[in-house]
Enzyme design. Structure first.
Site, mmCIF file in Angstrom:
data_model
loop_
_atom_site.group_PDB
_atom_site.id
_atom_site.type_symbol
_atom_site.label_atom_id
_atom_site.label_comp_id
_atom_site.label_asym_id
_atom_site.label_seq_id
_atom_site.Cartn_x
_atom_site.Cartn_y
_atom_site.Cartn_z
ATOM 1 N N GLY A 181 51.474 46.617 43.508
ATOM 2 C CA GLY A 181 50.655 47.581 44.242
ATOM 3 C C GLY A 181 49.449 46.897 44.850
ATOM 4 C CG ASN A 182 47.658 48.001 48.118
ATOM 5 O OD1 ASN A 182 46.844 48.901 48.231
ATOM 6 N ND2 ASN A 182 48.861 48.047 48.685
ATOM 7 C CE1 TYR A 183 42.787 46.015 41.831
ATOM 8 C CE2 TYR A 183 42.682 44.198 43.392
ATOM 9 C CZ TYR A 183 42.786 44.654 42.091
ATOM 10 O OH TYR A 183 42.889 43.763 41.061
ATOM 11 C CB ALA A 189 47.025 49.517 51.768
#
Ligand code: C5P
Length: 221
Positions: free
Chosen positions: A29-31, A97
């Protein structure tokens, strides 16, 4: 007037990260927090637009009954809903994102830590913005985001052309307070024909207003 432009328009917005499953308890995943996309959705719903928000996993919520929320996890799920919704949309704003890669396979059982190293093969995810760019019809507008660390304007211009977008909202990781996880953002909007608008650092709610004002003033049929 903003309300005249947006009232009754069908608008697709993507927000948040995507999670790409590795096994039942792990993912890539990402932030991304989703704050930017959710702020845009709120502003547009308050202007009477028919807002369809496709969101990856986030901790924020919308209480606005006028926003139709579609919760997804992976890029492939996001792609499927977006291509269905886009067909009769007036505007799409792609603030998610999206993970660039996903694990080639999903392990149905939790991966055990047996060996000293573990190799995961990743496959490239489809580019949702670029996919919508290939099916975009006359009169539909497509807005993408770009988070860059170097050669920002040129990279964003290249993305605008390659993905057949009508505008790219650029945030630079070099600007303190901009991008992921902050309540503020500092953007530059790049339109076709080299028209560029720069904005100062602001709360994401005000940035959302700048984005929707810029679209309404510059992207017209
Ligand atoms: O190429 P890059 O990831 O920097 O492009 C960012 C823009 O493209 C954003 O608008 C993002 O939502 C969109 N995107 C997408 N699908 C992907 C990757 C990015 O829609 N797989």
């Amino acid at each position: 007037m903003l309300i005249d432009y947006y009232s009754g328009k069908k608008i697709l917005i993507t927000a948040g990260p995507t999670y790409e499953k590795i096994d039942p308890v792990r993912f890539i995943g990402n932030y991304s927090t989703g704050k930017m996309g959710y702020a845009i959705a709120e502003e547009l719903a308050n202007l009477g637009a028919d807002v369809h928000l496709v969101s990856g996993p986030v901790h924020i919520q919308t209480q606005n009954p006028k926003i139709k929320l579609y919760k997804v996890e992976s890029a492939l799920e996001m792609l499927e809903i977006c291509t269905n919704l886009f067909a009769d949309c007036d505007v799409a704003i792609m603030a998610a994102a999206v993970a660039d890669y996903r694990p080639e396979s999903f392990e149905t059982n939790k991966i055990k830590k047996s060996s000293d190293d573990l190799v995961l093969k990743l496959l490239k995810n489809p580019d949702i913005l670029a996919t919508l760019g290939t099916i975009k019809k006359q009169g539909q507008f497509l807005i993408g985001f770009a988070l860059e660390t170097n050669n920002e304007i040129n990279n964003a211009k290249e993305k605008l052309l390659r993905k057949n977008a009508d505008a790219i909202v650029l945030n630079s990781l070099n600007d303190p307070g901009a991008g992921f996880s902050h309540q503020t953002n500092k953007i530059t909007i790049i339109l076709q024909k080299d028209v560029i608008f720069e904005y100062p650092l602001k709360d994401k709610k005000l940035v959302a207003k700048d984005i929707i004002t810029c679209i309404s003033e510059n992207l017209k049929n």
